[in-house]
Design a protein around this motif. Sequence first.
Motif, short mmCIF file in Angstrom:
data_model
loop_
_atom_site.label_atom_id
_atom_site.label_comp_id
_atom_site.label_asym_id
_atom_site.label_seq_id
_atom_site.Cartn_x
_atom_site.Cartn_y
_atom_site.Cartn_z
N MET A 1 37.79 43.29 29.42
CA MET A 1 38.05 44.44 29.94
C MET A 1 38.72 45.31 28.88
SD MET A 1 39.93 45.86 33.47
CE MET A 1 40.46 44.33 33.43
N THR A 2 38.25 46.38 28.37
CA THR A 2 38.97 47.19 27.43
C THR A 2 40.04 47.94 27.91
OG1 THR A 2 37.10 48.72 27.45
CG2 THR A 2 36.79 46.90 25.84
N HIS A 3 39.79 48.38 29.08
CA HIS A 3 40.78 49.47 29.59
C HIS A 3 41.04 49.42 31.38
CE1 HIS A 3 42.14 53.68 30.41
NE2 HIS A 3 41.64 53.52 31.68
N LEU A 4 42.14 49.22 31.54
CA LEU A 4 42.69 49.40 33.02
C LEU A 4 43.93 50.28 33.37
CD1 LEU A 4 42.39 48.21 35.70
CD2 LEU A 4 43.90 46.31 35.33
N GLN A 5 43.66 51.47 34.05
CA GLN A 5 44.63 52.17 34.61
C GLN A 5 45.16 51.90 36.01
OE1 GLN A 5 46.24 54.95 32.84
NE2 GLN A 5 47.48 55.17 34.61
N ILE A 6 46.23 51.42 36.37
CA ILE A 6 46.70 51.39 37.50
C ILE A 6 47.75 52.32 37.92
CG2 ILE A 6 47.79 49.83 39.13
CD1 ILE A 6 47.00 47.55 37.41
N PHE A 7 47.44 53.38 39.11
CA PHE A 7 48.29 54.44 39.51
C PHE A 7 49.14 53.47 40.71
CE2 PHE A 7 45.05 56.70 37.75
CZ PHE A 7 45.80 57.87 37.24
N GLY A 8 50.49 53.80 40.87
CA GLY A 8 51.31 53.05 41.78
C GLY A 8 51.28 51.59 41.89
N GLU A 9 51.46 50.98 40.80
CA GLU A 9 51.38 49.49 40.90
C GLU A 9 52.43 48.81 42.01
OE1 GLU A 9 50.97 45.75 37.94
OE2 GLU A 9 51.09 47.93 37.00
N ASP B 1 42.74 68.47 34.16
CA ASP B 1 42.63 67.51 32.72
C ASP B 1 43.73 67.28 31.99
OD1 ASP B 1 41.04 66.45 31.05
OD2 ASP B 1 40.33 68.09 29.87
N SER B 2 43.94 66.06 31.83
CA SER B 2 44.94 65.52 31.22
C SER B 2 44.83 64.23 30.47
CB SER B 2 46.01 65.37 32.08
OG SER B 2 46.12 64.52 32.93
N GLN C 1 42.30 58.89 31.31
CA GLN C 1 42.62 57.37 31.55
C GLN C 1 42.30 56.66 32.93
OE1 GLN C 1 43.58 55.11 28.99
NE2 GLN C 1 43.30 56.93 27.41
N GLY C 2 42.58 57.61 33.96
CA GLY C 2 42.03 57.15 35.07
C GLY C 2 40.70 57.64 35.70
#
Length: 399
Positions: A1-9, A290-291, A296-297
Motif C-alpha cells: 500500500m502506497t498510502h493510508l490516511q486515518i482520521f480519528g485513530e 478542497d484541501s 489525502q482522505g
Amino acid sequence: MTHLQIFGEPIIDVKAIEQIKRCASSPEDLGTLTADAHYGYGHPIGGVVAYKDKISLSGVGFDIACGNKACQTNIRAADLDTDQVMDEIFKSIGFGIGRPNPKPIDHPVFDHIARAEFKPQQKLMKLAMDQLGTVGSGNHFVDLFEDEDGWLWIGVHFGSRGFGHKTTTGFISLSKGKTFEDHAPEGGMDAPPILFDANSTLGQDYLAAMRLAGEYAYAGRDVVVAKVLEILRAQPVFEVHNHHNFLWEEEHFGEKYYVVRKGATPAFPGQYGFVGANMSDISVVVRGIDSETSRQGLYSTVHGAGRAMSRNQAAGKKRWKNGKVEYLTKGAVDWPKVKKEIKKKGVALRGGGADEAPECYKKLYQVLAFHEGTIETVHRLRPVGVAMAAPDMYDPYKD
C-alpha cells in the motif's frame, strides 16, 4: 500500500485498522479510514480503498448502495402535529420485512431490472417490486428534523433491500465457482476481501449489477421521501442524496482508480452529504471542501457517528424462533429509561430498540472534529420524530 490516511485513530478499533491494511495490501492501493470506522465483514465500516484494477465486493458489502437522503421542506417544524404525523409514517411505510397496506408502486427502475445487463437480476423482479419503498431494520430510519432556522427536514437511511442482498450473495457464489442461484458461505469477519479482476467478465458483471442495485436504492429512498412529503402535504425545497456503500470510478493523484466506500460518504469539493447521528442528537448536512487533507482522505467523510457498543452487548444476544424474537442474554441498555429520556427531549419515537439507543454510538460532533479541514457543516438538524423497525420486526436484509 502506497498510502493510508486515518482520521480519528485514537477512537478507532485497532481491528479496523488491521482490516483496512489487509484490504489495501498491494503497493498501488490507496486507503482511508474515516473517524466513525469500526470492524466489519472482510472490510471495515468507514473504510475506503482505491484499487487500480480490482473490484471489491467486500468493500460494497451486502447492503449495496445503502445511503442517506435528506430533504428540506417548505413547512415549519413548529407548525407540525409531530405525534400524528409519526403515527401515519409508521403505519404507511414498511419497516422490518414486507410493507403494511401494500400498494403497487410503478417506477422506471423496474423497466431497467426487466432489461438488466446481468440477466440473473431479471429474476429478482418480484422481490424488487415487493420491497421498493420499504425501509428495513437495523440502523435504518425515517426521521423528521428541525434546522437552525426552524424549517422541517425529512431524513432517511437504507439501501437496496433484498434486491441488493440477493445480488451480493449470488456474486459470492460465483466467486467460489458456483452458480448465481447457489448458496456459498461468505466467510468470517477476518476473511480476505472478495476481489474481482476489473478486466474480467465477472468483474464487469458485478459492476453492472451493483450499479443497477444502486439505482434501485436511489429509487427506494426517493419513494419514501415522496410518501412523507405527501403525509406532510409539503413541497421539497432542497435535497441531498448519497450512497455510502458503493464503488465509483474516480481520479486521485492524477491516476484512475476503482474506489470503494463502505460506510463512508463521498465528499468532493462542493458536494453535499447528510450524516445522521442517533435518535436524540444533532445530525448534519455537510459540504466537501478542497484541501491537502481532503485529497489525502480520498475525498471521503463519515456516514454516521459510528458504533460504540455492539448490538448484542446493548440489547442482549437474541435469536428468532417461530417468527418471534427470543433473548438469550441480558443487554446493557435500559431501554424503557432511554425511551423516557428521548420523550423528554421532544422526540416522537416510533419503533427502535436497545441496540439503537444513543449510548450505542459515538458523539457525532467529536467524530466530525477529526475531519476538520475536509468538510464544512451547512445545517444542524435536531430530531423531532424518529421511526425505525421495532425489535420484533424480522428483517433478513438489515444492514
